[in-house]
Enzyme design. Structure first.
Site, PDB file in Angstrom:
ATOM      1  N   VAL A 195      -1.917  -9.755   6.909  1.00  0.00           N
ATOM      2  CA  VAL A 195      -1.348 -10.848   6.097  1.00  0.00           C
ATOM      3  C   VAL A 195      -1.767 -12.191   6.696  1.00  0.00           C
ATOM      4  O   VAL A 195      -1.615 -12.421   7.895  1.00  0.00           O
ATOM      5  CB  VAL A 195       0.202 -10.801   6.075  1.00  0.00           C
ATOM      6  CG1 VAL A 195       0.750 -11.903   5.175  1.00  0.00           C
ATOM      7  CG2 VAL A 195       0.706  -9.451   5.614  1.00  0.00           C
TER       8      VAL A 195
ATOM      9  N   LYS B 282       0.876  -8.072   0.453  1.00  0.00           N
ATOM     10  CA  LYS B 282       1.194  -8.879   1.641  1.00  0.00           C
ATOM     11  C   LYS B 282       2.682  -9.229   1.674  1.00  0.00           C
ATOM     12  O   LYS B 282       3.306  -9.217   2.736  1.00  0.00           O
ATOM     13  CB  LYS B 282       0.334 -10.143   1.640  1.00  0.00           C
ATOM     14  CG  LYS B 282      -1.157  -9.833   1.868  1.00  0.00           C
ATOM     15  CD  LYS B 282      -2.035 -11.015   1.535  1.00  0.00           C
ATOM     16  CE  LYS B 282      -3.505 -10.711   1.812  1.00  0.00           C
ATOM     17  NZ  LYS B 282      -4.406 -11.717   1.228  1.00  0.00           N
TER      18      LYS B 282
END
Ligand code: HSE
Length: 430
Positions: free
Chosen positions: A133, A206
């Site tokens: 992420v 994410k």
């Protein structure tokens, strides 16, 4: 000198090349930080013969991944090949062979993270995924370490660079979505098939990872409400700008009284909100902690060296754990079962753009439907479009999502509404 920490890497694409460059560039610094040298023994690739813009000693390359997974000398496996099923097989085998695993693979972690974390636990291995992420932004470690003392109740992120680039260019240059997408592809910001970016799936994966860590629970991808930017029009953007807002593809994770909601959707932010000034392909994550208040993390969400910084920092942590004999103890197991908010518990504020038949009482009919469902209007403007049709743009006050669903249902039946051109969430004004 202490025994080297031996690494095997699977994949040598954009991120893998960055990892090799960074480990070579900062070798002395890493020796100092870990107390042992880092050695990349093998890199598994599909073709050893492929031309690369990186010099790799021939004995390092292998086209047999088993050379890494079964080599007892290899301590840490770095998975940067991408994809889901095969990557899962390799990561599973690496953990079962008691190798610590670093992965940059958000798809793998969003879909199978809980299962792999359990396996890592069982085999007393480290499993780190900082690069999954926000590329070079150390957001996962900020959640698990830097803010470990706090209770995080809100995570708001611009976590997809492609869509942020497209929305920025649409806003700044007043170009159409399709034109900007072509330009983004030409510049290499967008993939040749950009659907998982523009339809919000990449951001949803994410946000599932970030929200799971922030709220200490396992989040499934199907828990995330997703809407992409494919239908955002230049007209929408112009109205939004005139009203003093910026449109962003926002991931929002929110927890109230232990109940959670997670969404990814195009959202209006007031221009004064710090996330409104995150432009182009940059990413940013805004966190709200009960003790710390507001914090924001900004940086490059992709790219070879930025993403490699996250991967190699994970390698350094696993290497330090190895030296200290503390591997397999530093990841976070969820504290809570999952409890998702119902539609009645989610509250929202919306921007609507509606094409209305221009006849007496049309506006009154629309506003009365909002009133009937307890939704108050903050702003309203009407613009004639042609002799018979007008455009109505309005912003509501906050109300439950359940109420909005009822409004949407009634709008579908309403004769004076020609079409709902767009509806977006509005956030960032609390
Ligand atoms: N496709 C992603 C983005 C980059 O546009 O942000 C890697 O996660």
């Amino acid at each position: 000198m202490n025994k080297p920490i031996v690494i095997g890497m699977i994949g040598l694409g954009t991120v893998g090349s960055g990892v090799m460059r960074l480990i070579a560039r900062n070798a002395e610094q890493f020796l100092h930080k870990v107390g042992a040298p880092l050695v990349i023994k093998h890199v598994a690739v599909q073709s050893k013969e492929k031309e690369r813009d990186l010099e790799v000693a021939p004995q390092v390359l292998t086209d047999n991944v088993e050379d890494i997974l079964n080599d007892p000398e290899i301590d840490i496996v770095v998975e940067v090949m991408g994809g889901i099923e095969q990557a899962k097989q390799y990561v599973t085998k690496a953990l079962q062979n008691k190798k610590h695993v670093i992965t940059a693979n958000k798809d793998l972690i969003a879909l199978h993270g809980a299962e792999l974390a359990q396996l890592a636990n069982e085999y007393e291995c480290d499993l780190f995924y900082e690069a999954s992420v926000g590329g070079g932004i150390p957001i996962i470690r900020s959640l698990t370490h830097g803010l470990a003392s706090d209770e995080i109740n809100r995570v708001v992120g611009i976590v997809n660079g492609t869509t942020n680039y497209i929305l920025t260019k649409m806003s700044q240059n007043h170009e159409d979505f399709g034109d900007v997408l072509q330009d983004a592809k030409a510049k290499g910001f967008a993939e040749s098939d950009p659907s998982s970016d523009i339809d919000g799936l990449d951001a949803a994966r994410k946000m599932a990872i970030l929200s799971g860590l922030a709220f200490s629970t396992n989040i499934d991808l199907s828990d995330v409400h997703v809407k992409g930017i494919r239908h955002v029009s230049l007209e929408d953007i112009k109205y939004i700008q005139n009203l003093g807002y910026t449109l962003k593809l926002l991931g929002i994770g929110d927890r109230k009284h232990q109940k959670i909601e997670i969404s990814v959707e195009p959202t209006l932010l007031p221009n004064s909100h710090p996330l409104a000034s995150v432009h182009n392909e940059f990413n940013a994550v805004y966190l709200y902690g009960e003790a710390v208040g507001e914090t924001m993390f900004y940086g490059p969400g992709a790219g070879s060296l930025p993403t490699a910084t996250a991967v190699v920092s994970d390698v350094l942590e696993a290497a330090k754990n190895l030296r200290l004999g503390t591997t397999g103890r530093s990841y976070i197991t969820p504290q809570y079962g999952k409890d998702l908010k119902s539609n009645a518990e989610m509250d929202r504020k919306y921007f609507f753009r509606i094409l209305v038949k221009d006849k007496p009482g049309a506006l009154a009919q629309i506003t009365s439907i909002f009133a009937k469902h307890g939704i108050s209007l903050e702003r309203i403007l009407q613009q004639p479009k042609s002799k018979s049709v007008a455009e109505v743009v309005l912003i509501t006050y906050r109300s439950s999502y359940e109420n909005y669903e009822e409004v949407f249902n009634e709008f579908e039946q309403l004769d004076v509404i020609d079409s709902i051109l767009s509806s977006y969430r509005v956030e960032g004004e609390e």
